[in-house]
Design a protein around this motif. Structure first.
Motif, PDB file in Angstrom:
ATOM      1  N   SER A  87     -14.584 -17.531   2.708  1.00 33.53           N
ATOM      2  CA  SER A  87     -13.266 -16.933   2.477  1.00 33.53           C
ATOM      3  C   SER A  87     -13.036 -15.798   3.463  1.00 33.53           C
ATOM      4  N   ASN A  88     -11.755 -15.515   3.684  1.00 30.06           N
ATOM      5  CA  ASN A  88     -11.348 -14.409   4.550  1.00 30.06           C
ATOM      6  C   ASN A  88     -10.174 -13.711   3.886  1.00 30.06           C
ATOM      7  N   PHE A  89     -10.239 -12.374   3.831  1.00 29.28           N
ATOM      8  CA  PHE A  89      -9.202 -11.624   3.137  1.00 29.28           C
ATOM      9  C   PHE A  89      -8.837 -10.382   3.945  1.00 29.28           C
ATOM     10  N   TYR A  90      -7.542 -10.069   4.007  1.00 27.89           N
ATOM     11  CA  TYR A  90      -7.113  -8.810   4.613  1.00 27.89           C
ATOM     12  C   TYR A  90      -5.780  -8.391   4.006  1.00 27.89           C
ATOM     13  N   PHE A  91      -5.449  -7.124   4.182  1.00 26.97           N
ATOM     14  CA  PHE A  91      -4.152  -6.616   3.742  1.00 26.97           C
ATOM     15  C   PHE A  91      -3.661  -5.576   4.737  1.00 26.97           C
ATOM     16  N   PHE A  92      -2.363  -5.358   4.751  1.00 25.82           N
ATOM     17  CA  PHE A  92      -1.791  -4.287   5.569  1.00 25.82           C
ATOM     18  C   PHE A  92      -0.464  -3.848   4.962  1.00 25.82           C
ATOM     19  N   ASP A  93      -0.036  -2.666   5.334  1.00 26.63           N
ATOM     20  CA  ASP A  93       1.293  -2.183   5.001  1.00 26.63           C
ATOM     21  C   ASP A  93       1.740  -1.220   6.095  1.00 26.63           C
ATOM     22  N   TYR A  94       3.019  -1.176   6.326  1.00 27.80           N
ATOM     23  CA  TYR A  94       3.563  -0.178   7.239  1.00 27.80           C
ATOM     24  C   TYR A  94       4.981   0.164   6.794  1.00 27.80           C
ATOM     25  N   ASN A  95       5.347   1.412   6.998  1.00 27.89           N
ATOM     26  CA  ASN A  95       6.678   1.852   6.608  1.00 27.89           C
ATOM     27  C   ASN A  95       7.268   2.792   7.650  1.00 27.89           C
ATOM     28  N   PHE A  96       8.590   2.784   7.711  1.00 26.86           N
ATOM     29  CA  PHE A  96       9.337   3.592   8.659  1.00 26.86           C
ATOM     30  C   PHE A  96      10.436   4.339   7.909  1.00 26.86           C
TER      31      PHE A  96
END
Length: 848
Positions: free
Chosen positions: A382-391
């Motif tokens: 399995s492979n898992f990642y997350f991200f978030d970005y805001n402006f």
């Protein structure tokens, strides 16, 4: 020859030597410093600012004409004990070199003449809070630095340190109330720095001022609020927050005024909102403002920083799950922007923290940690990642109008591979789960005059979850999709009828569409359902504060109209607080609320068994509109840094469904609706000193379902945690902060089989014979958490921060949920979900 030598000696003694002495005396002659400064201003084109008392009696030798400005300032600094601070390249402030003194004072309300308690008074690294009689004292104060005073009910005040030294007695400092903050007047700080209880019964967490809590080394917004009595998560995730016995979909979650349908990374274990550009979080459990819709259990309102900074600020950091960076940039005095990004590091490096989070998030799901099943010759990875970005874009159009544009993007992604190796061939199948959240909004904030202001907002918010679940052994793939799309428009107007009376009015429109789709490749099957609704609402609210700041009343009314059903719903809201004296207050609150969007669970295996819930819209038949009624009463006491809060409440929520509650017993496949009724008591006692805070919180809940079509119709709620106790301690000394706390609660209800009995048809076990629903309880829950942080400076304007935390310090094996299934061998199988094991974490940050 001798005569010549004598003549030369005579010449030296009587002509040259006196000339040298005269020259030396002339050079060492000191003149007033003021004259030197005027010469330097003319020569170097600079401007000096100073207090006359600091230089009027000082004299210094003149500087040489070939000296540069730096050398001249050094010459003056070393001879006169002064310091020079450059405000700009040509503007220089002169002040005396630092001395350390003790200062004291009294803070007094300018209008009422009452003492101001709980104000933060600080200078450099020294800080304290004003006492019951407004008194404060700071030791070892650097007189170069100003004294700053901060209180939520008053504008920030800055006072010159010298003013304290010139007076023999403690200064009396008069503060004027903020006129615009009629309803958000702070009663007190509690637990840790930055947490405040307001007179409108809301709790506000000021992110920048936030201190430390057990288990937290970074200001994760949705973990912070669980320190408040009445807010918890029975399964340890922030995607399942329970406010006064409700489910997570009954919480209204706002980010910069935009409704959010998704809140977590790692499928609920950490918050999806980057905390370093957040300014404050407001939590309301009852008596919600009439301007807010939905959220029959509670409201969580996250606001990002809303002002243009004076200079570029930012930071970078990492912990054992993710790395992030943020920056605030003033393009001009009128224009600025903010930007933040965060991404997991878990697909690059496997840390002990990641392993424990992974095991907790995906236990008993279709996802396994990479391995090999020897019996089926099945290899998994399995492979898992997350991200978030805001402006955020900030534009101050003029003194009266401000434009703010915000955008947030969040994603969780998981892929899962199954491979089967046979003697002749091998085959692989891929499964995936993707969660996305997008929110974009714009606000026009206008202050037309001193009495009238308005705010116009428009937004779009989208939530999407896609999954592809492949079964290698059966050569079958199930595709599932749940999409939520909402657009909205809202206008608020506020009119100050008097200094103590504020009138809020507004209109809100929203269009909400929800799609649910499923597709199977073998046999071919496709289903897609889309529902859309449009809602209109008008609201009005009156905020009253007595002149002596002893009585606070907020009374509002909201009228909702649903185009789809042609129905009107009238929702009254009220908050009342009466101060008996400066220490003791009584409070009352009540509200009617409703919502049409809810989450259901069709099958426990949906979306790979990880994110089982899907959003649906009410049809006002099988899925009714959810409505709530709530009332509460309590007392509030604060004296000598002792804080006590006690509140009793009753709440009834109707229109819930069995699918919405996620039963895993005999009611799992029955489709019907009902309600739940919860009454409870929330208690908190907190004692603080300048460096230490200790508290005990207790919550009692009696939460009961009523489903008329079920037998029995009444039984304990799935989240009926009858008793919960939290105990915590924080200690700060200089730049080191420590926190240690424990949480204990009774186990949640669950349903047991009747003596391991299975109902057999034709020799095959088809059904489990259950006892009465939720008639038993899981073992009691106990967990200890620890955290420590240390702040230090890397350079003059570069600050740093390190922290360590340990969740579940004693490694207790708490059972969060238990249910039963029938195995392939027709045997009863018990499946339990456990709390996260002992989990360390580490963070390092740099701020500038």
């Amino acid at each position: 020859m001798k005569i010549s030598k004598l003549l030369i000696l005579h010449y030296i003694l009587f002509f040259i030597f006196p000339l040298i002495l005269f020259s030396q005396n002339n050079m060492e002659k000191k003149i007033p410093l003021l004259d030197i400064l005027h010469q330097a201003e003319t020569k170097f084109g600079v401007n000096f600012s100073f207090a006359n008392k600091n230089i009027e009696n000082l004299r210094v030798t003149p500087f040489q004409q070939d000296w540069n400005l730096k050398k001249v300032l050094y010459h003056i600094e070393t001879n006169c004990q002064l310091t020079f601070t450059f405000l700009t390249e040509t503007s220089i402030v002169i002040s005396q070199k630092s001395k350390n003194e003790s200062i004291c004072g009294y803070l007094i309300d300018f209008n009422t003449k009452a003492f101001v308690e709980g104000a933060l008074v600080f200078s450099g690294n020294q800080q304290t809070y004003s006492s019951e009689n407004g008194y404060f004292q700071l030791e070892n104060v650097n007189l170069k630095l100003p004294i700053q005073i901060s209180h939520i009910s008053y504008p920030n005040a800055v006072i010159n340190s010298d003013d304290f030294v010139l007076k023999r007695n403690c200064l009396k400092i008069y503060l004027s109330q903020k006129v615009e903050s009629l309803k958000e007047v702070a009663l007190s700080d509690f637990l840790t720095a930055g947490m405040q209880v307001n007179t409108d019964n809301s709790t506000v967490i000021n992110i920048k001022e936030f201190g430390i809590l057990p288990g937290l080394i970074e200001p994760d917004v949705l973990h912070q609020i669980q320190a408040i009595p009445g807010i918890s998560s029975v399964n340890e995730t922030i995607s399942e927050l329970n406010i006064r016995g409700g489910t997570n979909d009954q919480n209204l979650l706002l980010w910069d005024g935009i409704k959010m349908y998704h809140s977590g990374h790692f499928f609920g274990l950490i918050s999806a909102f980057n905390p370093y550009l957040a300014e404050k979080t407001t939590i309301i459990k009852n008596g919600t403002s009439a301007q807010f819709n939905d959220g029959v259990s509670g409201t969580i309102d996250i606001q990002s920083i809303n002002e243009i900074p004076d200079k570029i600020t930012g930071g970078v950091g990492f912990n054992l799950l993710n790395a992030d960076a943020y920056v605030q940039v003033p393009i001009s005095k009128k224009v600025g922007f903010q930007m933040a990004g965060r991404r997991s590091i878990t697909d690059f490096i496997s840390t002990p923290t990641f392993v424990q989070y992974f095991n907790s998030a995906f236990q008993n799901s279709n996802i396994l940690i990479a391995g090999v099943n020897q019996e089926d010759k099945l290899k998994t990875s399995s492979n898992f990642y997350f991200f978030d970005y805001n402006f955020k874009f900030l534009y101050d159009i003029n003194e009266k109008h401000k434009l703010r544009v915000s955008a947030l993007f969040v994603e969780n992604y998981l892929d899962y591979t199954e491979s089967i190796n046979q003697e002749i061939s091998s085959e692989s199948k891929y499964s995936s789960l993707e969660q996305e959240n997008m929110a974009i909004g714009a606000q026009l904030i206008s202050k037309w005059n001193s009495n009238f202001s308005s705010q116009i907002q428009t937004y779009v918010t989208k939530y999407l979850i896609n999954s592809a679940n492949s079964d290698l052994l059966n050569d079958q793939t199930l595709f599932q999709n749940n999409e939520v799309l909402e657009t909205g428009f809202k206008i608020n107007t506020t009119y100050n009828l008097k200094n103590n009376l504020k009138f809020l009015n507004g209109y809100e429109f929203s269009e909400l569409g929800i799609t649910n789709a499923e597709e199977v490749n073998k046999p071919v099957y496709l289903k897609s359902i889309k529902s859309v609704e449009r809602k209109h609402a008008v609201f009005s609210e009156l905020n009253f504060t007595s002149k002596k700041k002893m009585t606070f009343i907020t009374s509002g009314l909201r009228l909702n109209f649903n185009e789809r059903f042609g129905t009107f719903l009238l929702e009254p809201r009220v908050q009342f607080l009466q101060k008996i004296n400066s220490n003791f207050s009584l409070k009352l609150a009540g509200e009617f609320k409703s919502q049409t969007a809810t989450q259901i669970i069709d099958l426990q295996e949906d979306f790979l068994g990880v994110e089982k819930r899907r959003w649906v819209l009410s049809d006002n038949k099988l899925i009714p509109i959810i409505k709530s009624k709530q009332a509460s009463a309590g007392i509030h006491y604060k004296k000598n840094n002792l804080f006590i809060d006690l509140e009793a409440f009753q709440k009834k929520v109707s229109g819930i469904t069995t699918s919405n509650q996620g039963f895993q017993n005999q009611n799992q496949y029955i489709k019907t609706s009902g309600d739940y009724f919860v009454n409870g008591i929330e208690f908190l006692i907190n004692k603080k000193t300048d460096n230490y805070s200790t508290w005990i919180g207790y919550t009692y809940n009696n939460n009961t379902y009523n489903f008329p079509d079920l037998t029995p119709s009444k039984f304990p709620n799935n989240v009926d945690v009858r008793h919960a106790i939290s105990y915590g301690n924080t200690y700060s000394i200089h730049k080191l902060s420590l926190a240690l706390g424990i949480t204990w609660r009774t186990g949640k209800p669950h349903t047991t089989p009747y003596e391991d009995d299975l109902i057999n048809i034709n020799g095959i076990s088809n059904f489990i014979n259950y006892n009465s629903p939720n008639s038993e309880r899981l073992p009691n829950y106990f967990k200890a958490d620890f955290s420590a942080t240390y702040k230090f400076d890397l350079y003059k304007n570069i600050h740093s921060f390190v922290g360590v935390s340990i969740l579940n310090l004693l490694n207790n094996k708490n059972i969060l949920n238990t249910h039963y299934t029938i195995s392939n061998n027709n045997e009863l199988t018990t499946i339990s979900n456990y709390s996260i094991k002992m989990t360390p974490n580490f963070t390092f940050r740099i701020m500038f």
